[in-house]
Every structure is written in C-alpha cells, then in structure tokens.
Design a protein around this motif. Structure first.
Motif, PDB file in Angstrom:
ATOM      1  N   GLY A 160       0.849  -1.287   0.037  1.00 34.12           N
ATOM      2  CA  GLY A 160      -0.224  -0.017  -0.085  1.00 34.12           C
ATOM      3  C   GLY A 160       0.856   1.214  -0.029  1.00 34.12           C
ATOM      4  N   ILE A 161       0.422   2.486   0.637  1.00 32.68           N
ATOM      5  CA  ILE A 161       1.066   3.479   0.432  1.00 32.68           C
ATOM      6  C   ILE A 161       0.516   4.365   1.744  1.00 32.68           C
ATOM      7  N   GLU A 162       1.599   5.135   2.320  1.00 34.32           N
ATOM      8  CA  GLU A 162       1.338   6.295   3.190  1.00 34.32           C
ATOM      9  C   GLU A 162       1.772   7.485   2.670  1.00 34.32           C
ATOM     10  N   LEU A 163       0.783   8.465   2.999  1.00 31.91           N
ATOM     11  CA  LEU A 163       1.139   9.779   2.577  1.00 31.91           C
ATOM     12  C   LEU A 163       0.835  10.669   3.778  1.00 31.91           C
ATOM     13  N   GLY A 164       1.857  11.772   3.604  1.00 30.31           N
ATOM     14  CA  GLY A 164       2.009  12.774   4.523  1.00 30.31           C
ATOM     15  C   GLY A 164       1.723  14.190   4.135  1.00 30.31           C
ATOM     16  N   PHE A 165       0.897  14.887   5.193  1.00 28.09           N
ATOM     17  CA  PHE A 165       0.486  16.156   4.753  1.00 28.09           C
ATOM     18  C   PHE A 165       1.110  17.140   5.678  1.00 28.09           C
ATOM     19  N   ALA A 199       4.757  11.193  -0.295  1.00 24.79           N
ATOM     20  CA  ALA A 199       4.633   9.589  -0.025  1.00 24.79           C
ATOM     21  C   ALA A 199       5.880   9.288   0.789  1.00 24.79           C
ATOM     22  N   GLN A 200       5.651   8.680   1.895  1.00 29.80           N
ATOM     23  CA  GLN A 200       6.670   7.840   2.673  1.00 29.80           C
ATOM     24  C   GLN A 200       7.329   6.576   1.799  1.00 29.80           C
ATOM     25  N   SER A 201       8.560   6.901   1.960  1.00 31.65           N
ATOM     26  CA  SER A 201       9.423   5.476   1.253  1.00 31.65           C
ATOM     27  C   SER A 201       9.104   4.238   2.306  1.00 31.65           C
ATOM     28  N   ALA A 202       9.749   3.232   1.572  1.00 29.04           N
ATOM     29  CA  ALA A 202       9.410   2.041   2.257  1.00 29.04           C
ATOM     30  C   ALA A 202      10.070   1.960   3.528  1.00 29.04           C
ATOM     31  N   THR A 203      11.264   2.837   3.776  1.00 22.72           N
ATOM     32  CA  THR A 203      12.141   3.040   5.097  1.00 22.72           C
ATOM     33  C   THR A 203      11.686   4.226   5.833  1.00 22.72           C
ATOM     34  N   MET A 226      -5.662  11.754  -6.248  1.00 23.00           N
ATOM     35  CA  MET A 226      -6.322  13.123  -6.998  1.00 23.00           C
ATOM     36  C   MET A 226      -7.025  13.966  -5.891  1.00 23.00           C
ATOM     37  N   ALA A 227      -6.966  15.158  -6.376  1.00 19.89           N
ATOM     38  CA  ALA A 227      -7.708  16.445  -5.682  1.00 19.89           C
ATOM     39  C   ALA A 227      -8.999  16.822  -6.744  1.00 19.89           C
ATOM     40  N   GLY A 228     -10.060  16.390  -6.549  1.00 18.12           N
ATOM     41  CA  GLY A 228     -10.832  16.756  -7.701  1.00 18.12           C
ATOM     42  C   GLY A 228     -10.408  16.238  -8.888  1.00 18.12           C
ATOM     43  N   GLU A 229     -10.169  16.949 -10.004  1.00 20.50           N
ATOM     44  CA  GLU A 229      -9.652  16.185 -11.317  1.00 20.50           C
ATOM     45  C   GLU A 229      -8.476  16.446 -11.427  1.00 20.50           C
ATOM     46  N   THR A 230      -7.554  16.938 -10.439  1.00 18.79           N
ATOM     47  CA  THR A 230      -6.117  17.244 -10.363  1.00 18.79           C
ATOM     48  C   THR A 230      -5.455  16.059  -9.847  1.00 18.79           C
ATOM     49  N   THR A 231      -4.291  15.533 -10.538  1.00 17.68           N
ATOM     50  CA  THR A 231      -3.585  14.610  -9.841  1.00 17.68           C
ATOM     51  C   THR A 231      -2.423  15.014  -9.293  1.00 17.68           C
ATOM     52  N   VAL A 232      -2.360  14.847  -7.927  1.00 24.79           N
ATOM     53  CA  VAL A 232      -1.426  15.255  -6.862  1.00 24.79           C
ATOM     54  C   VAL A 232      -0.082  14.336  -6.960  1.00 24.79           C
ATOM     55  N   LEU A 233      -0.264  13.254  -6.769  1.00 27.68           N
ATOM     56  CA  LEU A 233       0.963  12.251  -6.702  1.00 27.68           C
ATOM     57  C   LEU A 233       0.657  11.037  -7.501  1.00 27.68           C
ATOM     58  N   THR A 234       1.666  10.513  -7.960  1.00 30.14           N
ATOM     59  CA  THR A 234       1.516   8.984  -8.385  1.00 30.14           C
ATOM     60  C   THR A 234       2.918   8.264  -8.254  1.00 30.14           C
ATOM     61  N   GLY A 235       2.737   6.933  -8.115  1.00 29.81           N
ATOM     62  CA  GLY A 235       3.991   6.153  -7.830  1.00 29.81           C
ATOM     63  C   GLY A 235       3.587   4.784  -7.462  1.00 29.81           C
ATOM     64  N   ALA A 236       4.635   4.061  -7.216  1.00 30.96           N
ATOM     65  CA  ALA A 236       4.512   2.337  -6.745  1.00 30.96           C
ATOM     66  C   ALA A 236       4.196   2.212  -5.406  1.00 30.96           C
ATOM     67  N   VAL A 237       3.285   1.293  -5.260  1.00 34.05           N
ATOM     68  CA  VAL A 237       2.879   0.851  -4.010  1.00 34.05           C
ATOM     69  C   VAL A 237       4.214   0.433  -3.121  1.00 34.05           C
ATOM     70  N   ARG A 238       4.000   0.313  -1.839  1.00 35.34           N
ATOM     71  CA  ARG A 238       5.250  -0.198  -0.982  1.00 35.34           C
ATOM     72  C   ARG A 238       4.908  -1.416  -0.267  1.00 35.34           C
ATOM     73  N   ASN A 239       5.672  -2.214   0.127  1.00 37.28           N
ATOM     74  CA  ASN A 239       5.788  -3.085   1.465  1.00 37.28           C
ATOM     75  C   ASN A 239       6.760  -2.329   2.446  1.00 37.28           C
ATOM     76  N   TYR A 240       6.255  -1.832   3.667  1.00 34.77           N
ATOM     77  CA  TYR A 240       6.784  -1.311   4.368  1.00 34.77           C
ATOM     78  C   TYR A 240       7.839  -1.895   5.393  1.00 34.77           C
ATOM     79  N   GLN A 241       9.091  -1.223   5.625  1.00 33.85           N
ATOM     80  CA  GLN A 241       9.832  -1.999   6.523  1.00 33.85           C
ATOM     81  C   GLN A 241       9.923  -1.376   7.739  1.00 33.85           C
ATOM     82  N   TYR A 292       1.957  -2.488   9.948  1.00 33.23           N
ATOM     83  CA  TYR A 292       2.320  -2.421   8.359  1.00 33.23           C
ATOM     84  C   TYR A 292       2.197  -3.888   7.878  1.00 33.23           C
ATOM     85  N   GLU A 293       1.664  -4.660   8.569  1.00 32.57           N
ATOM     86  CA  GLU A 293       1.513  -6.198   7.896  1.00 32.57           C
ATOM     87  C   GLU A 293       0.074  -6.491   8.287  1.00 32.57           C
ATOM     88  N   SER A 294      -0.900  -5.404   8.056  1.00 30.58           N
ATOM     89  CA  SER A 294      -2.489  -5.711   8.509  1.00 30.58           C
ATOM     90  C   SER A 294      -2.943  -5.620   7.285  1.00 30.58           C
TER      91      SER A 294
END
Length: 555
Positions: free
Chosen positions: A150-155, A165-169, A198-213, A228-230
C-alpha cells in the motif's frame, strides 16, 4: 533511526463513487460514537467503522488528556505536550487474544481491498494546522491492500503546504506542493502496483505501492504487533510522536472494483452475521455481594457492592492481556468494594457499578475522562467510575459539619443532602495521594486547591498509618441533560468543563452546590456577573426540571 510510530487501536476511513463500483461510506461527516465499550469513533448508518485510538492513553498518568474533538468532525492531535503522542482513526482495533496481542478489523464486513480489481479511498479533509520534524507529518493516511502492499501519504504545512509519499523506510519520496489547509475532496486510487492521489480532477501524486519495512520493537513505545503487515487497513491521523495537527473531516468512503475495464457483474453484498453472544459465567440476576458489612452503612448508601472475586470477574479483569502488559494487578477492597491499583505513590481506584453481558472482544479502556471499562473473556462487561476511597472517613468528616448522610449514585457521583431543596454534588477523582506533612485526618475542606486553580472538596483520611488526600470535583447536576442541551461538551479529569451554547463558548467549573427551583420545561443559561470575584463572568444554569447550578467562568 528510531521509528516512533503507531497505528494500533484505531479504525478507518474511505472513499468515493465510481462507475460499476461498490461504495461503503465509513464516515458520513456527522455520526460520532462516544460511549463504551466502543468508546470513541466515527461511522455511518449506525455502524462504527472508524475507531479512535491514542498513545499515551488518556488518563492514568498525570495528566494525559485525550485529543480534543474526538468523535466529532474535527480532531486536534496536540495532546498538550507538543509533538509527543499519537492519535487518529483506523478500521482496526486491539483484540487482546492469548497467547499474544493481536489486532483485527472492527467490522468483519469491511470490504476486501484487492489491487488487481482496483479500489479507491475517498476522503474530504482540511488540515488547518500542522507541525512536524523532517520525514514526518502531523496528518497522514495509510492504506494497505489485502496483500499488505500500500501507501502512506503525509500532509505537511511548511513552505505553503505539501503532500508526500513515505518511502518503504520512512523518508520523503514523491512530493507535491499543495495547500492542505482548505477543505478538499481527495481520492487515493490503487490499481495493480500503482497508486494515484487525486484532488478533484487534479493529479497530485502518483507512484509505486510499497511494502513497508517497519520494526515494531524499535517503535517508541514498542508495539506487540506490526500494523504495516495488517491487510485491508486504513488509517488517518497522527501516527508519529514527532508531529501534531488539527484537521476537519468530511465524508470518508471506500470504493471497490474501480477497474476501468469491462463492467463486471457485482455479487450481492452479504449481510453481516450476528454472532451468538458468549455465554457468561456470571448469573446477572444473582450477583454475589460483599459479605463484609459497611461500618457506616446507616449513613452511606451504594447502588451495589458486588463481590468480583466470588463472581469470577476479578480474575477475568486481571487476565486481560492489556492489563497484564501494563503490569497492573487490581485488588478489590473488602469493605468498600472498589478496585484499586498502585502507580508510584498514588492509588487509583474505581467503583464497580455496572455489570452486564457483552459480546465485545476481551479488553480494557477508558471512557474519558475518568471511567474505566473492562470486558472479560467470559463475556462480562464492567463499567467502573472513580471511587470514593474512604467512604466512612468522608462520612465522619461530613457528620462534623452536621451532614451525616450521603448517597453514592449509580454513575459514581456523590450526593450530599443539605435540605429538601438543595444538595452538594461531587465526583471523586481517580487518585488518592499521600497527604502532605501536617495534614489533619478526617478533615473536609472546601475551596480552591492550592496551585491547581480547581474548585473542589478535599478530604484527608488515615489508612494503615498512612495519611491520604482525595479530591471531590464538581459536576453538572444532570450531565446527560446538560450534554443534550449544549454542543462541543468536554470535561477534563480535573473537573474543568468547556462547551458551546447558542453560538457562545464557555469554559470553567460548576459549583458543588445544587438547588431545586420551579420547573420551566426548558434549558437556559443566565449571565450572573462576577459572582466569585475572580474577574470572569459567571452563569446560572437552569435545567428544564427546575434544578439550578452556578457555573464559574475561567480562562
């Protein structure tokens, strides 16, 4: 780097509408939950999908408040200690199962988040304030698919605002400048190995999903599980002790089956099954009572004094894994019946005033600010508000003031009759502390407690050559009716109360004195000037049944 992060006893968020998709609304923007055993959380259509969790827990340390706004649209994760502490919402909660601590879904009907089929996590949020260290954020979302990826995003608010986006580490990876302070409808879409925000019709971020360490043993505090294994986990809030934020939520939902390919035939949603209640070991019609007679029984009345050891409940309470992890061992006082545990030099005590059958998972928690609840593996739920720790010593102190009798009400409050139309209402604090040198035993004092700014009763008592003091704090005459009449109600463990009524905000403390007037049929608050001479406006609260009580305004 020490990973100080938590996503534990929390619940969930969610998402938007999509063609050929199944939508589950997890929060409708208004439905909050504020009662045990589920305590605090958010939901929709009467179902609590999102559970609230916080570390440190709100209470048994001095003082740890809960985050403000819990169970409402807005949450402030600053626990009064700067960036320390975690708080937020998730679709998972602790499920205290032997032989080890486990976490599980709050609702078994939560949808499967299949990356192949595709899904979206839709939420509306405004992060109105935020402070954090590098690589951390005061508001984050975490979404893990059914396979754990999955992915974790920080604001973050700095530099005009950004989302990363948080990296895997757990370092900043993909980043985009964005004003997070405005209420915005976001859609986090996951399809295969790719996420897109997406924020409305605007793409904010895109990338690969992670398996967090993530190493739960390296967390501060260490975790007995790895969130993170749930699988199928969603979280929103502050999951680091290096940040805090204030945010306001709108609707949260999950959409499954959002693949833009050929339409699929949707299988009918299976209704959640109702589990058969666990057969409790306790006969609730014949709960054994303590055999030791209360020495002041003629002048002090209790709703009940159950013998928890004889009923098998005390062993069940002390066997709850969360209690064992904390290293606590509750004991029941033979005469007064309260449960107590020593933490340092202070004694915490609660009165077992509510016993009933439950199908809730074994566990324990706090109904803020001061009531504990326990659910045992035998299907028994125990509700325990703060206890008066020396009932007969208090009765002796009151008798010296020509007030020989009082009642312990079913909610744990004390009612001391003054006349047919007036009485004192107070609530014991959770803690009794060793008395200072020179204190007089069996003494009841009324007024401001030194260096606290708290108006209360304070009584001193002697037990096994040790002198103790315990505060009795003022309460609304009818807290249920008061909470129904006002909004944004919050009561701290010190007795301070804040609320809003007819577009005005109030904070302060009630008087311990309550009087009975003529019933008006309606609730009102009347300005009274500075009654106690402290420079702040005071008010008279008039309940619909004619009960009247002063409320002292404070800064």
């Amino acid at each position: 780097m020490n990973q100080s992060r938590l996503l534990a006893a929390l619940p969930l968020l969610t998402l938007p509408l999509a063609v050929n998709a199944a939508t589950t609304v997890l929060y409708d923007g208004s439905t909050g939950f504020n009662s045990p055993p589920l305590t605090y959380g958010l939901g929709a259509d009467g179902v609590q999908w999102l559970g609230y969790g916080e570390v440190p827990l709100p209470s048994l340390s001095n003082p740890v408040p809960k985050a403000s706004g819990v169970g409402t649209t807005s949450l402030n994760t600053d626990l009064g200690t700067g960036n320390s502490g975690y708080s937020g919402y998730a679709n998972y909660g602790l499920t205290s199962i032997f032989p080890s601590i486990q976490i599980g879904l709050l609702q078994s009907a939560f949808p499967q988040l299949d990356r192949t089929e595709g899904f979206s996590f839709d939420f509306t949020v405004a992060v109105t304030s935020e402070a954090s260290n590098p690589n951390r954020a005061g508001f984050s979302i975490l979404v893990l698919a059914s396979d754990g990826a999955g992915i974790e995003l920080g604001f973050k608010a700095e530099d005009g605002g950004r989302i990363f986006a948080q990296s895997a580490t757990f370092t900043e990876a993909e980043t985009a400048a964005f004003d997070i302070s405005q209420s915005t409808s976001y859609s986090l879409q996951i399809q295969g190995d790719t996420y897109t925000l997406m924020a409305g019709e605007t793409t904010v971020l895109t990338g690969a999903v992670r398996n967090y360490q993530f190493d739960p043993d390296a967390s501060d505090p260490p975790l007995p599980f790895n969130p993170y294994e749930s699988p199928n986990l969603v979280f929103l809030g502050d999951n680091t002790d290096q940040a805090n934020a204030q945010f306001t939520l709108g609707q949260v939902a999950i959409n499954t089956g959002v693949n833009t390919g050929e339409p699929t035939t949707e299988e009918p949603t299976e209704e959640p099954t109702t589990e058969e209640p666990t057969t409790p070991v306790l006969d609730f019609e014949n709960i054994p009572q303590l055999e030791t007679a209360l020495s002041c029984a003629d002048n002090v009345s209790y709703a009940q004094r159950p013998d928890l050891a004889a009923a098998g409940v005390l062993e069940g309470v002390n066997s709850i894994p969360l209690i064992q992890i904390a290293g606590w061992q509750f004991e029941q006082q033979a005469e007064y019946g309260y449960l107590s545990v020593m933490l340092g030099s202070d004694r915490y005590a609660v009165q077992p005033l509510g016993l009933q059958a439950t199908t809730t998972t074994e566990g324990a928690g706090l109904q803020p600010p001061d009531t504990l609840y326990f659910t045992t593996s035998a299907g028994v739920e125990l509700i325990a508000p703060p206890a008066i720790q020396a009932p007969c010593a208090l009765q002796a102190a009151l008798a010296a003031l020509q007030l020989p009798k009082y009642n312990v009400l079913s909610n744990g409050n004390l009612r001391i009759e003054l006349s047919d139309s007036s009485w004192i209402l107070a609530r014991p604090s959770l803690i009794a502390s060793p008395a200072s040198e020179g204190a007089n035993s069996d003494l009841l004092s009324i007024g401001m407690v030194e260096n606290t700014g708290i108006f209360s009763l304070l009584y001193t008592f002697t037990e096994a050559s040790q002198m103790w003091q315990q505060m009795l704090l003022p309460m609304p005459a009818d807290e249920t009716a008061f909470m129904s009449a006002v909004t944004e109600y919050d009561r701290s463990s010190s007795g301070r109360i804040s609320f809003s009524y007819e577009a005005q905000s109030y904070q302060g403390m009630f008087d311990v004195l309550v009087s009975q007037g003529e019933a008006s049929g309606s609730f009102s608050i009347q300005a009274m000037g500075d009654v106690n001479g402290d420079g702040f406006e005071d008010y008279q609260v008039n309940f619909a049944d004619g009960v009247q009580q002063l409320f002292y305004g404070m800064q």
